[in-house]
Motif scaffolding. Structure first.
Motif, short mmCIF file in Angstrom:
data_model
loop_
_atom_site.label_atom_id
_atom_site.label_comp_id
_atom_site.label_asym_id
_atom_site.label_seq_id
_atom_site.Cartn_x
_atom_site.Cartn_y
_atom_site.Cartn_z
N GLU A 54 -31.34 -50.09 -3.94
CA GLU A 54 -32.04 -51.12 -2.54
C GLU A 54 -32.16 -50.75 -1.54
N PHE A 55 -30.43 -50.13 -1.07
CA PHE A 55 -30.19 -50.45 0.14
C PHE A 55 -31.13 -48.58 0.79
N MET A 56 -31.77 -47.82 0.01
CA MET A 56 -32.40 -46.45 0.97
C MET A 56 -33.53 -47.31 0.44
N SER B 33 -38.57 -43.36 6.05
CA SER B 33 -37.30 -42.27 6.84
C SER B 33 -36.82 -41.23 6.14
N LEU B 34 -36.97 -41.15 4.77
CA LEU B 34 -36.47 -40.35 4.12
C LEU B 34 -37.20 -38.75 3.73
N CYS B 35 -36.58 -37.45 3.46
CA CYS B 35 -37.05 -35.98 2.87
C CYS B 35 -37.89 -36.91 2.00
N GLU B 36 -38.64 -35.84 1.57
CA GLU B 36 -39.70 -35.76 0.56
C GLU B 36 -38.70 -36.00 -1.29
N TYR B 37 -37.57 -35.20 -1.05
CA TYR B 37 -36.98 -35.01 -1.94
C TYR B 37 -35.86 -35.87 -2.33
N CYS C 227 -27.30 -35.10 0.19
CA CYS C 227 -29.06 -34.56 0.32
C CYS C 227 -28.41 -33.45 1.86
N LYS C 228 -28.34 -32.20 2.63
CA LYS C 228 -28.07 -32.10 4.00
C LYS C 228 -28.97 -32.24 4.20
N GLU C 229 -30.08 -33.13 4.68
CA GLU C 229 -30.51 -33.64 5.83
C GLU C 229 -29.98 -34.13 7.00
N ASP D 25 -27.33 -39.35 8.23
CA ASP D 25 -27.33 -40.74 9.59
C ASP D 25 -27.65 -42.51 8.72
N LEU D 26 -28.78 -42.55 7.52
CA LEU D 26 -28.90 -43.15 6.95
C LEU D 26 -28.08 -43.63 6.00
N LEU D 27 -26.89 -42.82 5.03
CA LEU D 27 -25.97 -43.57 4.51
C LEU D 27 -24.86 -44.02 5.82
N LYS D 28 -24.69 -43.55 6.26
CA LYS D 28 -23.85 -43.81 7.11
C LYS D 28 -23.19 -45.69 6.72
N ASP D 29 -24.40 -46.43 6.72
CA ASP D 29 -24.56 -48.20 6.37
C ASP D 29 -24.48 -48.10 4.64
N ALA D 30 -24.74 -47.57 4.19
CA ALA D 30 -25.07 -47.42 2.89
C ALA D 30 -23.58 -48.01 2.00
#
Length: 428
Positions: free
Chosen positions: A180-182, A188-192, A207-209, A214-219
């Motif tokens: 839900e968060f992502m 803004s996410l990569c294709e994978y 993910c290494k992108e 950066d988005l996961l920091k607040d997940a």
């Protein structure tokens, strides 16, 4: 000229001795910890890795070497060791042996990756796997094995990160909230990662992108979702690591790159080594045996990357205590039209080798001076010189290259000298 395929390399004399030493340490540590060696095929049926590793992982989606054999079967060069060991555990009914079953392996793995320092398309791992116990002390043992192996090689600045990735009971709730968060940042996410949101949201953490990281920091973090059993297991693992004197850091984002992990996941890296600082990683996989077709059996393991270990040893300036053979060089002196000297040299060479002494001789019909140079290049401590006059007397000249001294002895006296020297009782 045909060259080695990109992402592979030859291991030549002068370097291979380092590999032998590291492998010997791995065997020694494995014996100390009670792990027995297993050797599995380099290729397996592709289905094993699809089921075991997970079809949403980077390994399966991007990196496997997969092909059809002449029978139309899909075959994959093994990208990691655990799934193959699990297959062997089931196929040979090792679950019927006293548990836990503790196994180790050494060998090459294959991933189609962008070659760089410490990341090859053919790379080598030392790994251990333990089946049949969910005891947290076994988790701690695997981390200790990794620490002891790397420390025995002389590596300093080891950094251990541990996490609990939960179990099938508690992880789905975390996956739902992470999805839900992502989804709010989907564009803004990569294709994978757009694909992972629906199929396997936990893989988002791997993910290494940079934009995804950066988005996961607040997940949401997984620890608030752990069930009582997973929370208690993780607490005990940390307590036991402290008892063992292993310093560690809890990293809630650590999930490793394979789907089969449950509860404990860990990684060992080296401080100051940059992007390729990770040298080992592993964790618990309590559902993998069942996924591969067996009854539920808990398991845990670790894989250690040997290329990265060697790079770390070189960067840190660690000299491995490699013991090189002390050759005895058999040389001939003077003209030998009848070939008798050559026959005698060959006879003595065979006797020395069969008695267990590393020995070499000239194979290019060089002069005595050139033979002595060759003996020096080989690092020979002793040279046995066969000459026409000495042979008539039934003797040889034994020369100590280090001391510069020499004596004439019979072959019987030569072997007596060499035998006495083993116990340090003889010098020229």
């Amino acid at each position: 000229m045909i060259k080695a395929p990109r992402g592979t390399r030859d291991l030549l004399p002068g370097e291979i001795e380092k590999w032998h030493y590291i492998e010997a340490v791995a065997r020694e540590i494995s014996a100390i910890y009670g792990y027995q060696e297993i050797r599995t095929p380099i290729f397996e049926h592709t289905e094993l890795f699809l089921r075991g590793i997970g079809d949403t992982t980077d390994v399966v989606q991007k990196e496997m070497y997969t092909f059809e054999d002449r029978g139309g079967r899909s075959i994959t060069l093994r990208p990691e060791g655990t799934a193959a060991v699990v297959r062997a555990y089931l196929e040979h009914h090792l679950q019927n042996q006293p548990q836990p079953v503790k196994l180790y392996y050494l060998g090459p793995m294959f991933r189609y990756d962008r070659p760089q320092a410490g990341r090859m398309r053919q790379f080598h791992q030392v790994g251990i796997e333990a089946f049949g116990s969910n005891d947290p002390s076994l988790d701690a043992e695997v981390v200790c094995y990794t620490w002891d192996f790397l420390s025995r090689l002389g590596l300093k600045g080891l950094r251990v990160e541990v996490n609990s990735v939960g179990c099938p009971e508690c992880r789905p709730v975390f996956g739902r909230d992470l999805r839900e968060f992502m989804n709010e940042h989907r564009e803004s996410l990569c294709e994978y990662c757009r694909d992972r949101i629906e199929r396997n949201p936990l893989r988002l953490l791997d993910c290494k992108e940079q934009r995804c990281q950066d988005l996961l920091k607040d997940a949401p973090g997984i620890h608030q979702y752990l069930c009582p059993e997973c929370r208690g297991h993780f607490q005990k693992v940390r307590e036991l690591l402290r008892v063992a004197g292993i310093s560690f850091r809890v990293n809630e984002r650590l999930v490793r790159g394979l789907d089969y992990y449950t509860q404990t996941a860990f990684e060992v890296s080296l401080e100051g080594m940059g992007a390729q600082s990770s040298v080992a990683g592993g964790g618990r996989y309590n559902n993998l045996v069942e996924t591969c077709g067996g009854s539920p059996v808990p398991g845990i393991g670790v894989a250690i990357g040997l290329e990265r270990v060697l790079i770390a040893l070189e960067k840190l300036g660690v000299e491995l205590p490699i013991k090189r053979p002390e050759y005895i060089f058999v040389a001939t002196a003077g003209e030998d039209p009848s070939g008798e000297l050559e026959k005698e040299a060959m006879s003595l060479l065979v006797k020395l080798r069969r008695a267990g002494y590393p020995a070499e001789k000239d194979f290019l019909s060089r002069s005595l001076k050139a033979q002595m140079k060759q003996a020096g290049r080989l690092g020979s401590r002793f040279v046995v010189i066969l000459g026409t006059e000495e042979m008539k007397e039934g003797k040889v000249t034994l020369r100590d290259m280090e001391r510069g001294s020499q004596i004439n002895v019979t072959q019987q006296e030569l072997f007596r000298f060499l035998e006495n020297r083993k116990s340090g009782e003889a010098e020229l």
